[in-house]
Structure formats: structure tokens, C-alpha cells
Design a protein around this motif. Structure first.
Motif, mmCIF file in Angstrom:
data_model
loop_
_atom_site.group_PDB
_atom_site.id
_atom_site.type_symbol
_atom_site.label_atom_id
_atom_site.label_comp_id
_atom_site.label_asym_id
_atom_site.label_seq_id
_atom_site.Cartn_x
_atom_site.Cartn_y
_atom_site.Cartn_z
ATOM 1 N N HIS A 197 0.820 -1.212 0.000
ATOM 2 C CA HIS A 197 0.000 0.000 0.000
ATOM 3 C C HIS A 197 0.856 1.266 0.000
ATOM 4 O O HIS A 197 0.456 2.279 -0.577
ATOM 5 C CB HIS A 197 -0.972 -0.011 1.182
ATOM 6 N N LEU A 198 2.011 1.200 0.608
ATOM 7 C CA LEU A 198 2.934 2.334 0.502
ATOM 8 C C LEU A 198 3.355 2.510 -0.958
ATOM 9 O O LEU A 198 3.432 3.635 -1.466
ATOM 10 C CB LEU A 198 4.151 2.115 1.399
ATOM 11 N N GLY A 199 3.579 1.401 -1.642
ATOM 12 C CA GLY A 199 3.886 1.446 -3.072
ATOM 13 C C GLY A 199 2.758 2.076 -3.873
ATOM 14 O O GLY A 199 2.996 2.853 -4.805
ATOM 15 N N MET A 200 1.510 1.759 -3.505
ATOM 16 C CA MET A 200 0.355 2.382 -4.160
ATOM 17 C C MET A 200 0.411 3.897 -4.030
ATOM 18 O O MET A 200 0.226 4.622 -5.011
ATOM 19 C CB MET A 200 -0.957 1.904 -3.510
ATOM 20 N N ALA A 201 0.623 4.356 -2.809
ATOM 21 C CA ALA A 201 0.638 5.803 -2.562
ATOM 22 C C ALA A 201 1.743 6.477 -3.373
ATOM 23 O O ALA A 201 1.530 7.541 -3.963
ATOM 24 C CB ALA A 201 0.822 6.078 -1.069
ATOM 25 N N ILE A 202 2.904 5.837 -3.426
ATOM 26 C CA ILE A 202 4.051 6.424 -4.129
ATOM 27 C C ILE A 202 3.841 6.421 -5.640
ATOM 28 O O ILE A 202 4.110 7.427 -6.314
ATOM 29 C CB ILE A 202 5.348 5.680 -3.748
ATOM 30 N N GLU A 203 3.340 5.310 -6.194
ATOM 31 C CA GLU A 203 3.217 5.242 -7.654
ATOM 32 C C GLU A 203 2.258 6.296 -8.200
ATOM 33 O O GLU A 203 2.485 6.855 -9.266
ATOM 34 C CB GLU A 203 2.828 3.841 -8.124
ATOM 35 N N GLY A 204 1.201 6.561 -7.465
ATOM 36 C CA GLY A 204 0.268 7.598 -7.917
ATOM 37 C C GLY A 204 0.905 8.973 -7.954
ATOM 38 O O GLY A 204 0.627 9.785 -8.843
ATOM 39 N N LEU A 205 1.808 9.233 -6.999
ATOM 40 C CA LEU A 205 2.483 10.530 -6.945
ATOM 41 C C LEU A 205 3.571 10.645 -8.007
ATOM 42 O O LEU A 205 3.799 11.728 -8.553
ATOM 43 C CB LEU A 205 3.102 10.750 -5.561
ATOM 44 N N LEU A 206 4.245 9.537 -8.298
ATOM 45 C CA LEU A 206 5.357 9.571 -9.253
ATOM 46 C C LEU A 206 4.937 10.068 -10.635
ATOM 47 O O LEU A 206 5.729 10.677 -11.349
ATOM 48 C CB LEU A 206 5.973 8.178 -9.396
ATOM 49 N N TYR A 207 3.684 9.803 -10.986
ATOM 50 C CA TYR A 207 3.220 10.170 -12.327
ATOM 51 C C TYR A 207 2.507 11.526 -12.363
ATOM 52 O O TYR A 207 1.939 11.887 -13.393
ATOM 53 C CB TYR A 207 2.322 9.063 -12.890
ATOM 54 N N ALA A 208 2.573 12.282 -11.272
ATOM 55 C CA ALA A 208 1.835 13.550 -11.189
ATOM 56 C C ALA A 208 2.138 14.485 -12.356
ATOM 57 O O ALA A 208 1.234 15.151 -12.875
ATOM 58 C CB ALA A 208 2.125 14.245 -9.864
ATOM 59 N N SER A 209 3.386 14.543 -12.802
ATOM 60 C CA SER A 209 3.721 15.481 -13.874
ATOM 61 C C SER A 209 3.273 14.981 -15.251
ATOM 62 O O SER A 209 3.358 15.719 -16.231
ATOM 63 C CB SER A 209 5.224 15.772 -13.883
ATOM 64 N N TYR A 210 2.778 13.760 -15.324
ATOM 65 C CA TYR A 210 2.282 13.217 -16.591
ATOM 66 C C TYR A 210 0.765 13.293 -16.717
ATOM 67 O O TYR A 210 0.218 13.082 -17.788
ATOM 68 C CB TYR A 210 2.718 11.759 -16.758
ATOM 69 N N TYR A 211 0.089 13.530 -15.606
ATOM 70 C CA TYR A 211 -1.372 13.617 -15.639
ATOM 71 C C TYR A 211 -1.795 14.908 -16.325
ATOM 72 O O TYR A 211 -1.082 15.912 -16.290
ATOM 73 C CB TYR A 211 -1.969 13.588 -14.232
ATOM 74 N N LYS A 212 -2.989 14.894 -16.890
ATOM 75 C CA LYS A 212 -3.568 16.110 -17.473
ATOM 76 C C LYS A 212 -4.837 16.479 -16.703
ATOM 77 O O LYS A 212 -5.888 16.730 -17.271
ATOM 78 C CB LYS A 212 -3.840 15.901 -18.964
ATOM 79 N N ILE A 213 -4.695 16.501 -15.403
ATOM 80 C CA ILE A 213 -5.820 16.738 -14.499
ATOM 81 C C ILE A 213 -6.093 18.233 -14.383
ATOM 82 O O ILE A 213 -5.168 19.032 -14.212
ATOM 83 C CB ILE A 213 -5.506 16.154 -13.099
ATOM 84 N N ARG A 214 -7.363 18.584 -14.457
ATOM 85 C CA ARG A 214 -7.813 19.958 -14.246
ATOM 86 C C ARG A 214 -8.806 19.960 -13.088
ATOM 87 O O ARG A 214 -9.163 18.918 -12.541
ATOM 88 C CB ARG A 214 -8.450 20.520 -15.526
ATOM 89 N N LEU A 215 -9.293 21.137 -12.752
ATOM 90 C CA LEU A 215 -10.168 21.284 -11.591
ATOM 91 C C LEU A 215 -11.424 20.418 -11.692
ATOM 92 O O LEU A 215 -11.842 19.807 -10.710
ATOM 93 C CB LEU A 215 -10.542 22.759 -11.407
ATOM 94 N N ARG A 216 -12.024 20.332 -12.871
ATOM 95 C CA ARG A 216 -13.248 19.530 -13.004
ATOM 96 C C ARG A 216 -12.973 18.050 -12.741
ATOM 97 O O ARG A 216 -13.810 17.343 -12.190
ATOM 98 C CB ARG A 216 -13.882 19.735 -14.381
ATOM 99 N N HIS A 217 -11.774 17.585 -13.101
ATOM 100 C CA HIS A 217 -11.409 16.188 -12.849
ATOM 101 C C HIS A 217 -11.204 15.966 -11.349
ATOM 102 O O HIS A 217 -11.612 14.936 -10.807
ATOM 103 C CB HIS A 217 -10.136 15.825 -13.615
ATOM 104 N N MET A 218 -10.596 16.963 -10.705
ATOM 105 C CA MET A 218 -10.382 16.883 -9.256
ATOM 106 C C MET A 218 -11.706 16.896 -8.511
ATOM 107 O O MET A 218 -11.860 16.229 -7.485
ATOM 108 C CB MET A 218 -9.502 18.042 -8.776
ATOM 109 N N ALA A 219 -12.675 17.653 -9.017
ATOM 110 C CA ALA A 219 -13.989 17.712 -8.372
ATOM 111 C C ALA A 219 -14.646 16.336 -8.352
ATOM 112 O O ALA A 219 -15.236 15.922 -7.343
ATOM 113 C CB ALA A 219 -14.884 18.730 -9.078
#
Length: 194
Positions: free
Chosen positions: A113-135
Motif C-alpha cells: 500500500h505504501l507502493g500504491m501511494a508512491i506510484e500515484g504521486l510519481l506520475y503527477a507530472s504526466y497527468y492532465k488533471i484539471r479542476l473539473r477532474h479533481m472535483a
């Protein structure tokens, strides 16, 4: 750090990560089998938290392999991977403190589960997330809190049953922190090259 970012989008690395996440997702749903069998149908979607988070990430990885982005799923994956990754680490450590010792399964759950938390963060600069996606991601995790702690559908940790009010309270704030963290990490980020 630059070397790490060079590896993250390599096909071989994405493929390995995809395989690991498919296996982890399948095991996660298996781990929930008894609770799912006793769960009313209307709540089934919201009970297996961690495997659903990793399932979201499976779709993100598949999209990356095809050079695509799916921002709504990226937001759901990033927020829920971090939230449920940290939540499970905390729950397993708390279980070991309340009723020691920690067994091999607890260590496996902590590290996976620590690996889960880290892997999601590692790709942060590759996501194309905007405010509506965060909502949408925020709505998902907070709705899940209501299902878990109002309707009692949270994952079963019998040794921590006497602490459910505190766990529910802390989980709410973990959700808020997870949403805020992913928002900050992905806000105004110029995605890296493919």
C-alpha cells in the motif's frame, strides 16, 4: 531524479507496473471476498477501496502505453491511490500497536500500500488533471467516506473496532489532504514529453 522520470514512461517499465497492478488488484478483490459477499448490492462498488484505486491506475497505465491520457480516471487513481495507500499503512501499523505483533501479511500490506501511494504521486507530472477532474475525484472519496462510516461499510479490522469513530474522523481529513495534495502537484504542471 531526472533518471527516474526517464524510466517512468518507458514501455517496459509501464508494462511491468501494469502487471504488478493487475495482480495487486486481483488479490485486493480476493481479500475483500468475504466482506463483499455480506455487502448489500447498492454498496458493493464502494467497499473494495484499495483494489478499486489500483484498478483506476491500471486504466491509466494502459492509456499511457497507447500515448493517451484519461484525466478523470487519472484524478480518481491519483487521489484514491494516495488516500487508500496511506490509510492501509496506518491501519496495519495501528493494528500492530493495539494487538502486537505485526504478522507477515501486515508487512506485505504495509509495503504494497505504501507502493500504491508512491506510484500515484510519481506520475503527477504526466497527468492532465484539471479542476473539473479533481472535483469528480473529491466527490468519489468523500461519498465513499459516507458509505464507509455512516453506513458501516468500511474495511473490516476487528482489532480496531473500538476506534472506528476516530478512524472515520481521521479518514475524512486524509481524504481532504489527498485531494489537496494531488491538486497542488498537478495544478499548472506542464506534462512531460511522452
Amino acid at each position: 531524479m531526472i533518471y527516474l522520470y526517464g524510466i517512468l514512461k518507458q514501455r517496459w517499465f509501464l508494462t511491468c507496473l501494469l502487471i504488478v497492478n493487475i495482480i495487486g488488484t486481483a488479490y485486493g478483490y480476493y481479500w475483500y471476498k468475504d466482506q463483499l459477499a455480506a455487502t448489500p448490492l447498492k454498496f458493493v462498488l464502494f467497499v473494495p477501496d484499495s483494489p478499486t484505486a489500483s484498478l483506476f491506475f491500471v486504466f491509466v497505465l494502459i492509456a499511457f502505453l497507447f500515448g493517451k491520457n484519461i484525466p478523470y480516471i487519472e484524478a480518481l487513481a491519483a487521489v484514491s491511490l494516495f488516500k487508500y495507500g496511506i490509510w492501509a499503512v496506518g491501519m496495519n501499523i495501528a493494528g500492530g500497536l493495539v494487538a502486537p505483533p505485526l504478522y507477515w501479511e501486515s508487512y506485505m500490506l504495509i509495503f504494497s500500500h505504501l507502493g500504491m501511494a508512491i506510484e500515484g504521486l510519481l506520475y503527477a507530472s504526466y497527468y492532465k488533471i484539471r479542476l473539473r477532474h479533481m472535483a469528480v475525484a473529491a466527490l468519489w472519496v468523500f461519498h465513499n467516506e459516507m458509505i464507509d462510516y455512516v453506513y458501516g461499510m468500511m474495511p473490516r479490522y476487528d482489532i480496531l473496532a473500538d476506534h472506528m469513530q476516530l478512524i472515520g474522523y481521521l479518514t475524512f481529513w486524509l481524504s481532504a489532504f489527498s485531494v489537496a495534495l494531488i491538486y497542488v502537484l498537478t495544478r499548472d504542471v506542464q506534462p512531460r514529453g511522452k
